[in-house]
Scaffold this active site. Structure first.
Site: not given
Ligand code: BG6
Ligand code: MG
Length: 229
Positions: A8-10, A16, A44, A115-116, A146, A170-171
Site C-alpha cells: 500500500d502507498l499512503d 501521506t 484509511k 494503492s487505492a 478495498k 497495509e496500514d
Molecule cells: C488510500 C488512502 O490510499 O487512497 C485513503 O488510504 C484514500 O485515505 C484513498 O481515500 C483514495 O485516495 P485519493 O488520493 O484517490 O483520493
Molecule cells: Mg494506507
C-alpha cells in the site's frame, strides 16, 4: 521471481495518511463538525467517494447531499490534499520503506504497488521511487475499492505470481481485509492500534526483521546465495 511483496502507498511507504486526514478534517470543519483521528481510521484504504460517505456519516450528515454536491466536496478535499502533497520530498518516505523495497528487489522478489489512490502516480514521481516497482496498481486502474481484493489480485497478475505467494503490507483495516480475501499473507504496518485479522503486525517497515515472513523470504534467500558461493 517466485514471490511478490505488494505495498500500500499512503501510510506504509509515504507519510501521506496524515495529509488525507488533514484535508478531510478541513472539509468536516467547513460542514460544521469535528473529525477525530480515531474516526479517520475507518477512511484509511477506502476510495475517495467511500471516504466521503464515512465522513458524512460520522458528522450525522448521511443522505443529506445530492451526488453532484458530494462530487464537489470530494473534489474540494482533493484540491487541499493536492496542495499538501505538492510539498512531498524523500524526507516523507516512512522509516525502512526505501531500504526494504531495494532489498526485496535485490533478492529477486517482485515489488508491486497496490494503492487505492488516484494520486499515486504523481506521488511516486515526486519521491523518485517509481523504478523500484515491477508493477503499479492505483485507484485509476480498478473498479472495486478495498476491501475488495481487486487492487492486489491485479498486482499479482501483472507480475505473474500466484496469490498465495504474495505478501501485502497495509496500514488500513480495509486493506488487511482485501489481502485476506485474496488469500495473500497480510502484514499490518501501523502504530495506530491493532489491525484485525493480519498475520503479523509491525509499527513501521524498519521493523521488518521482526516478522517471520522476512525470516523466511529474505534470510533464506541470502543463505541460499552464500551456499552458492
Ligand atoms: C488510500 C488512502 O490510499 O487512497 C485513503 O488510504 C484514500 O485515505 C484513498 O481515500 C483514495 O485516495 P485519493 O488520493 O484517490 O483520493
Ligand atoms: Mg494506507
Amino acid at each position: 521471481m517466485k514471490q511478490a511483496a505488494i505495498f500500500d502507498l499512503d501510510g506504509v511507504i509515504v507519510d501521506t495518511a496524515r495529509f488525507h486526514y488533514l484535508a478531510w478534517k478541513r472539509l468536516a470543519a467547513e460542514l460544521g463538525f469535528q473529525f477525530t483521528e480515531a474516526q479517520n481510521e475507518r477512511l484509511k484504504g477506502v476510495s475517495r467517494m467511500q471516504s466521503l460517505e464515512y465522513l458524512l456519516d460520522s458528522g450525522g450528515l448521511q443522505n443529506r447531499f445530492s451526488q453532484e454536491e458530494k462530487e464537489k466536496m470530494a473534489a474540494r478535499k482533493n484540491r487541499w490534499y493536492g496542495e499538501l502533497i505538492a510539498t512531498l520530498t524523500e524526507k516523507d518516505l516512512l522509516p525502512g520503506a526505501e531500504r526494504l523495497l531495494k532489498e526485496l528487489k535485490a533478492a529477486g522478489v517482485a515489488v508491486v504497488l497496490g494503492s487505492a489512490s488516484k494520486n499515486a502516480p504523481p506521488i511516486l514521481k515526486s519521491l523518485g521511487i517509481q523504478e523500484l516497482f515491477d508493477a503499479v496498481v492505483d485507484g485509476n486502474m480498478v473498479q472495486e475499492a478495498k476491501p475488495d481484493p481487486q487492487v492486489f489480485t491485479l498486482g499479482a497478475e501483472l507480475v505473474g505470481i500466484p496469490y498465495e505467494d504474495c505478501a501485502v503490507f497495509e496500514d488500513s483495516q480495509a486493506g488487511i481485509e482485501a489481502a485476506n480475501r485474496a488469500v495473500m499473507y497480510s502484514i499490518g504496518v501501523s502504530r495506530a492500534g491493532a489491525l484485525q485479522g493480519c498475520k503479523e503486525q509491525i509499527a513501521d517497515l524498519s521493523l521488518i526483521g521482526e516478522t517471520s515472513w522476512y525470516q523466511k523470504i529474505l534470510l533464506s534467500s541470502s543463505e541460499g546465495d552464500q551456499s552458492n558461493v
